[in-house]
Write an enzyme that holds these catalytic residues in place. Structure first.
Site, PDB file in Angstrom:
ATOM      1  N   GLY A  13       0.776  -1.244   0.000  1.00  0.00           N
ATOM      2  CA  GLY A  13       0.000   0.000   0.000  1.00  0.00           C
ATOM      3  C   GLY A  13       0.803   1.287   0.000  1.00  0.00           C
ATOM      4  O   GLY A  13       0.342   2.314   0.508  1.00  0.00           O
ATOM      5  N   SER A  14       1.988   1.297  -0.620  1.00  0.00           N
ATOM      6  CA  SER A  14       2.754   2.555  -0.601  1.00  0.00           C
ATOM      7  C   SER A  14       2.104   3.621  -1.491  1.00  0.00           C
ATOM      8  O   SER A  14       2.116   4.812  -1.154  1.00  0.00           O
ATOM      9  CB  SER A  14       4.217   2.317  -0.995  1.00  0.00           C
ATOM     10  N   ASN A  15       1.522   3.234  -2.609  1.00  0.00           N
ATOM     11  CA  ASN A  15       0.785   4.215  -3.424  1.00  0.00           C
ATOM     12  C   ASN A  15      -0.453   4.710  -2.678  1.00  0.00           C
ATOM     13  O   ASN A  15      -0.807   5.891  -2.759  1.00  0.00           O
ATOM     14  CB  ASN A  15       0.401   3.611  -4.777  1.00  0.00           C
ATOM     15  N   ARG A  67     -16.009 -14.478  -9.473  1.00  0.00           N
ATOM     16  CA  ARG A  67     -15.632 -13.061  -9.410  1.00  0.00           C
ATOM     17  C   ARG A  67     -16.854 -12.167  -9.224  1.00  0.00           C
ATOM     18  O   ARG A  67     -16.792 -11.134  -8.549  1.00  0.00           O
ATOM     19  CB  ARG A  67     -14.911 -12.653 -10.705  1.00  0.00           C
ATOM     20  N   MET A  92      -4.367  -6.971  -6.919  1.00  0.00           N
ATOM     21  CA  MET A  92      -3.900  -8.096  -7.730  1.00  0.00           C
ATOM     22  C   MET A  92      -5.025  -9.068  -8.098  1.00  0.00           C
ATOM     23  O   MET A  92      -4.792 -10.273  -8.177  1.00  0.00           O
ATOM     24  CB  MET A  92      -2.791  -8.851  -6.986  1.00  0.00           C
ATOM     25  N   ARG A  93      -6.198  -8.548  -8.302  1.00  0.00           N
ATOM     26  CA  ARG A  93      -7.317  -9.412  -8.654  1.00  0.00           C
ATOM     27  C   ARG A  93      -7.914  -8.890  -9.952  1.00  0.00           C
ATOM     28  O   ARG A  93      -8.219  -7.694 -10.057  1.00  0.00           O
ATOM     29  CB  ARG A  93      -8.340  -9.345  -7.519  1.00  0.00           C
ATOM     30  N   HIS A 111       0.546   1.538 -13.175  1.00  0.00           N
ATOM     31  CA  HIS A 111       1.373   0.399 -13.612  1.00  0.00           C
ATOM     32  C   HIS A 111       2.812   0.881 -13.754  1.00  0.00           C
ATOM     33  O   HIS A 111       3.051   1.960 -14.325  1.00  0.00           O
ATOM     34  CB  HIS A 111       0.856  -0.145 -14.950  1.00  0.00           C
TER      35      HIS A 111
HETATM   36  C1  GRF Z   1       3.096  -0.700  -7.693  1.00  0.00           C
HETATM   37  O1  GRF Z   1       4.337  -0.848  -8.339  1.00  0.00           O
HETATM   38  C2  GRF Z   1       2.007  -0.478  -8.710  1.00  0.00           C
HETATM   39  O2  GRF Z   1       2.428   0.239  -9.829  1.00  0.00           O
HETATM   40  C3  GRF Z   1       1.653  -1.889  -9.114  1.00  0.00           C
HETATM   41  O3  GRF Z   1       1.720  -2.630  -7.911  1.00  0.00           O
HETATM   42  C4  GRF Z   1       2.648  -2.000  -7.034  1.00  0.00           C
HETATM   43  C5  GRF Z   1       1.917  -1.745  -5.744  1.00  0.00           C
HETATM   44  O4  GRF Z   1       2.788  -1.232  -4.751  1.00  0.00           O
HETATM   45  N1  GRF Z   1       0.362  -1.924  -9.747  1.00  0.00           N
HETATM   46  P1  GRF Z   1       2.180  -0.583  -3.447  1.00  0.00           P
HETATM   47  O5  GRF Z   1       1.275  -1.625  -2.805  1.00  0.00           O
HETATM   48  O6  GRF Z   1       1.430   0.643  -3.838  1.00  0.00           O
HETATM   49  O7  GRF Z   1       3.357  -0.283  -2.571  1.00  0.00           O
END
Ligand code: GRF
Length: 220
Positions: A13-15, A67, A92-93, A111
Site C-alpha cells: 500500500g505505498s501508493n 468473481r 492483484m485481482r 502500472h
Molecule cells: C506498484 O508498483 C504499482 O504500480 C503496481 O503494484 C505495485 C503496488 O505497490 N500496480 P504498493 O502496494 O502501492 O506499494
C-alpha cells in the site's frame, strides 16, 4: 465538493499512502473515503487505519472463481460509502468486464512501466530485458483489457546499465508516488476528458520537457 475515493489494494500500500497523504491537503479535490483489500493480511490495511481511513478486507479467495459475487460485495461497500472514484493501487485481482464497464471513466490504475510497453508481470525485468534506456510509470483509466486504457499521466526515469529489476522498480516507485496523487488531482478536479481511447488534459497541464538517457555530455 470533494470526490469520494476508494482505494483497492492487495499488499503493502505505498501508493495508497501517497494518495492518502496528498488528499489530506485542504484544497485537494478528493478525499479517501475507503480502502478495500482483497487480502486480510495486506500490510496496507493497518497503514490506512493508522491514517483514520475506513479499511475493509474482503477476502477474494473465499469466493474462488466466482468473481461476480466477490465484486457484488465490493460494490455494496462502495455504495455504502458513497464512492465516486476508484483507485486501484497494487490490486492483484482481475475484475470482470461488467464491473469495469460500470466504473468506466471513474476507475484509475497505476502500472510501473511506460504503457503500452511492458504490461503484465514484472515490468522492470521486462524493461531491462528489452534494453530500453527510459522507463517509468503510467496512471490510466481502467478498461477490460489488463494494463491498458486512456493514459492520464506518465513519469519517466533513466535506466542505468547496472540496474537490477529491484533497483529499477524502486526508482520507478518513487515516480509512482508523485504521479498517482497528481493524476487523481486532475481527474477529481474535472481537468481531464475522455475522447475515445485518449485522455486529454485541460490547457496548461502538459509538459514539453525532453528527457534523454543515457546522457553523453555532448551538450545537446
Ligand atoms: C506498484 O508498483 C504499482 O504500480 C503496481 O503494484 C505495485 C503496488 O505497490 N500496480 P504498493 O502496494 O502501492 O506499494
Amino acid at each position: 465538493m470533494k470526490r469520494r475515493v476508494a482505494i483497492l489494494i492487495s499488499g503493502r500500500g505505498s501508493n495508497m499512502v501517497a494518495l492518502i497523504q496528498a488528499a489530506a491537503a485542504a484544497h485537494f479535490p478528493a478525499e479517501i473515503a475507503l480502502v478495500i483489500s482483497n487480502r486480510s493480511d495486506a500490510a496496507g490495511l493497518e497503514k490506512a487505519r493508522a491514517s483514520d481511513v475506513p479499511a475493509l478486507a474482503i477476502e477474494s479467495k473465499l469466493f474462488g472463481k466466482d468473481r461476480a459475487t466477490f465484486e457484488a460485495v465490493v460494490q455494496a461497500a462502495l455504495d455504502e460509502h458513497g464512492i465516486d472514484l476508484i483507485c486501484l493501487a497494487g490490486f492483484m485481482r482481475l475484475l470482470t468486464a461488467q464491473f469495469v464497464q460500470r466504473w468506466h471513466g471513474r476507475m484509475l490504475n497505476i502500472h510501473p512501466s511506460l504503457l503500452p510497453s511492458f504490461p503484465g508481470i514484472d515490468p522492470a525485468a521486462q524493461a531491462l530485458g528489452a534494453g530500453v534506456k527510459i522507463s517509468g510509470a503510467t496512471v490510466h483509466f481502467v478498461i477490460p483489457k489488463t494494463d491498458a486504457g486512456p493514459i492520464v499521466m506518465q513519469g519517466a526515469v533513466g535506466v542505468c546499465d547496472d540496474d537490477t529489476p529491484d533497483t529499477l522498480a524502486e526508482r520507478i516507485l518513487r515516480v509512482e508516488h508523485r504521479i498517482y496523487p497528481e493524476a487523481l488531482r486532475l481527474v477529481a478536479g474535472g481537468q481531464v476528458r475522455l475522447e475515445g481511447d485518449i485522455c486529454k488534459t485541460t490547457a496548461g497541464a502538459g509538459s514539453a520537457a525532453i528527457l534523454i538517457s543515457p546522457t553523453t555530455g555532448c551538450g545537446t
